[in-house]
Design a protein around this motif. Sequence first.
Motif, PDB file in Angstrom:
ATOM      1  N   LEU A  45     -25.466 -33.669 -48.446  1.00 46.60           N
ATOM      2  CA  LEU A  45     -26.264 -33.207 -47.736  1.00 46.60           C
ATOM      3  C   LEU A  45     -27.632 -32.227 -48.715  1.00 46.60           C
ATOM      4  CD1 LEU A  45     -24.171 -30.682 -45.204  1.00 46.60           C
ATOM      5  CD2 LEU A  45     -25.670 -32.638 -44.715  1.00 46.60           C
ATOM      6  N   LEU A  46     -26.921 -32.418 -49.696  1.00 43.59           N
ATOM      7  CA  LEU A  46     -27.757 -31.411 -50.825  1.00 43.59           C
ATOM      8  C   LEU A  46     -28.767 -32.674 -51.184  1.00 43.59           C
ATOM      9  CD1 LEU A  46     -25.407 -29.070 -52.563  1.00 43.59           C
ATOM     10  CD2 LEU A  46     -27.603 -28.767 -50.279  1.00 43.59           C
ATOM     11  N   GLU A  47     -28.471 -34.043 -50.625  1.00 44.83           N
ATOM     12  CA  GLU A  47     -29.213 -35.243 -51.238  1.00 44.83           C
ATOM     13  C   GLU A  47     -30.174 -35.383 -50.273  1.00 44.83           C
ATOM     14  OE1 GLU A  47     -26.468 -38.020 -52.866  1.00 44.83           O
ATOM     15  OE2 GLU A  47     -25.807 -36.698 -54.100  1.00 44.83           O
ATOM     16  N   GLY A  48     -30.182 -34.852 -49.613  1.00 40.78           N
ATOM     17  CA  GLY A  48     -31.186 -35.001 -48.199  1.00 40.78           C
ATOM     18  C   GLY A  48     -30.611 -36.009 -47.318  1.00 40.78           C
ATOM     19  N   ALA A  53     -23.969 -39.405 -42.737  1.00 45.27           N
ATOM     20  CA  ALA A  53     -23.870 -39.614 -44.261  1.00 45.27           C
ATOM     21  C   ALA A  53     -22.479 -38.476 -44.589  1.00 45.27           C
ATOM     22  CB  ALA A  53     -24.523 -40.113 -44.839  1.00 45.27           C
ATOM     23  N   ALA A  54     -23.083 -37.849 -44.638  1.00 43.90           N
ATOM     24  CA  ALA A  54     -22.066 -36.057 -45.016  1.00 43.90           C
ATOM     25  C   ALA A  54     -20.897 -36.597 -44.472  1.00 43.90           C
ATOM     26  CB  ALA A  54     -22.760 -35.000 -44.650  1.00 43.90           C
ATOM     27  N   CYS A  55     -20.488 -36.504 -43.542  1.00 39.88           N
ATOM     28  CA  CYS A  55     -19.527 -36.732 -43.566  1.00 39.88           C
ATOM     29  C   CYS A  55     -18.570 -38.002 -43.387  1.00 39.88           C
ATOM     30  CB  CYS A  55     -19.470 -36.781 -41.429  1.00 39.88           C
ATOM     31  SG  CYS A  55     -19.726 -34.736 -40.942  1.00 39.88           S
ATOM     32  N   ALA A  81     -32.220 -24.805 -47.287  1.00 41.98           N
ATOM     33  CA  ALA A  81     -31.962 -24.723 -48.621  1.00 41.98           C
ATOM     34  C   ALA A  81     -30.238 -23.864 -48.455  1.00 41.98           C
ATOM     35  CB  ALA A  81     -32.991 -24.176 -49.499  1.00 41.98           C
ATOM     36  N   ARG A  82     -29.728 -23.548 -47.707  1.00 44.26           N
ATOM     37  CA  ARG A  82     -28.805 -22.531 -47.363  1.00 44.26           C
ATOM     38  C   ARG A  82     -28.013 -23.948 -46.591  1.00 44.26           C
ATOM     39  NH1 ARG A  82     -30.084 -16.226 -47.457  1.00 44.26           N
ATOM     40  NH2 ARG A  82     -31.061 -16.316 -49.227  1.00 44.26           N
ATOM     41  N   ALA A  83     -28.063 -25.709 -46.774  1.00 40.62           N
ATOM     42  CA  ALA A  83     -26.492 -26.070 -45.689  1.00 40.62           C
ATOM     43  C   ALA A  83     -25.591 -26.242 -46.891  1.00 40.62           C
ATOM     44  CB  ALA A  83     -27.507 -27.302 -46.230  1.00 40.62           C
ATOM     45  N   GLY A  84     -24.476 -26.280 -45.810  1.00 40.55           N
ATOM     46  CA  GLY A  84     -23.533 -26.603 -46.082  1.00 40.55           C
ATOM     47  C   GLY A  84     -22.169 -27.379 -44.880  1.00 40.55           C
ATOM     48  N   LEU A  85     -21.406 -27.591 -45.498  1.00 42.92           N
ATOM     49  CA  LEU A  85     -20.482 -28.476 -44.946  1.00 42.92           C
ATOM     50  C   LEU A  85     -19.125 -28.194 -44.889  1.00 42.92           C
ATOM     51  CD1 LEU A  85     -20.501 -31.496 -43.305  1.00 42.92           C
ATOM     52  CD2 LEU A  85     -19.105 -32.278 -45.348  1.00 42.92           C
ATOM     53  N   ARG A  86     -18.480 -28.180 -43.374  1.00 45.08           N
ATOM     54  CA  ARG A  86     -16.959 -27.205 -43.214  1.00 45.08           C
ATOM     55  C   ARG A  86     -16.326 -28.840 -42.742  1.00 45.08           C
ATOM     56  NH1 ARG A  86     -13.770 -25.728 -39.535  1.00 45.08           N
ATOM     57  NH2 ARG A  86     -12.729 -24.395 -39.112  1.00 45.08           N
TER      58      ARG A  86
END
Length: 115
Positions: A45-48, A53-55, A81-86
């Motif tokens: 996610l932080l790479e855009g 793709a993150a999952c 900028a405060r993206a995250g993944l659960r």
Amino acid sequence: MLGVGAVLLLLSVLMALLLLTAALHGSQRARAAADAAALAGAAALLEGQGQEAACAAAGDLARANGAELLSCQEARGSAPARAGLRVEVAVVVPALQGAQAHAVAYAGSVPRRGG
């Protein structure tokens, strides 16, 4: 007769300890797999890259750690900028007749101090 009872009691306690150890080991494996999967997905996610793709990255790393990815959700804060993944994963614990240990982890960017 008392000796047989003592031996049976000792075997029962030993079996209970072995089952508890198996459950704790499964729980630790699930937590480690969830942490690693969340970090891999958050990095994507932080790479855009997008949530898909993150999952996918999270799922690949979960499987590499012997876990199954049960859920994967992007979590956004008040700023992009405060993206995250659960993520939530499950690990099979063979010693407990196929019982599963579940774990949830979150990874993402950390907000700057003071804003």
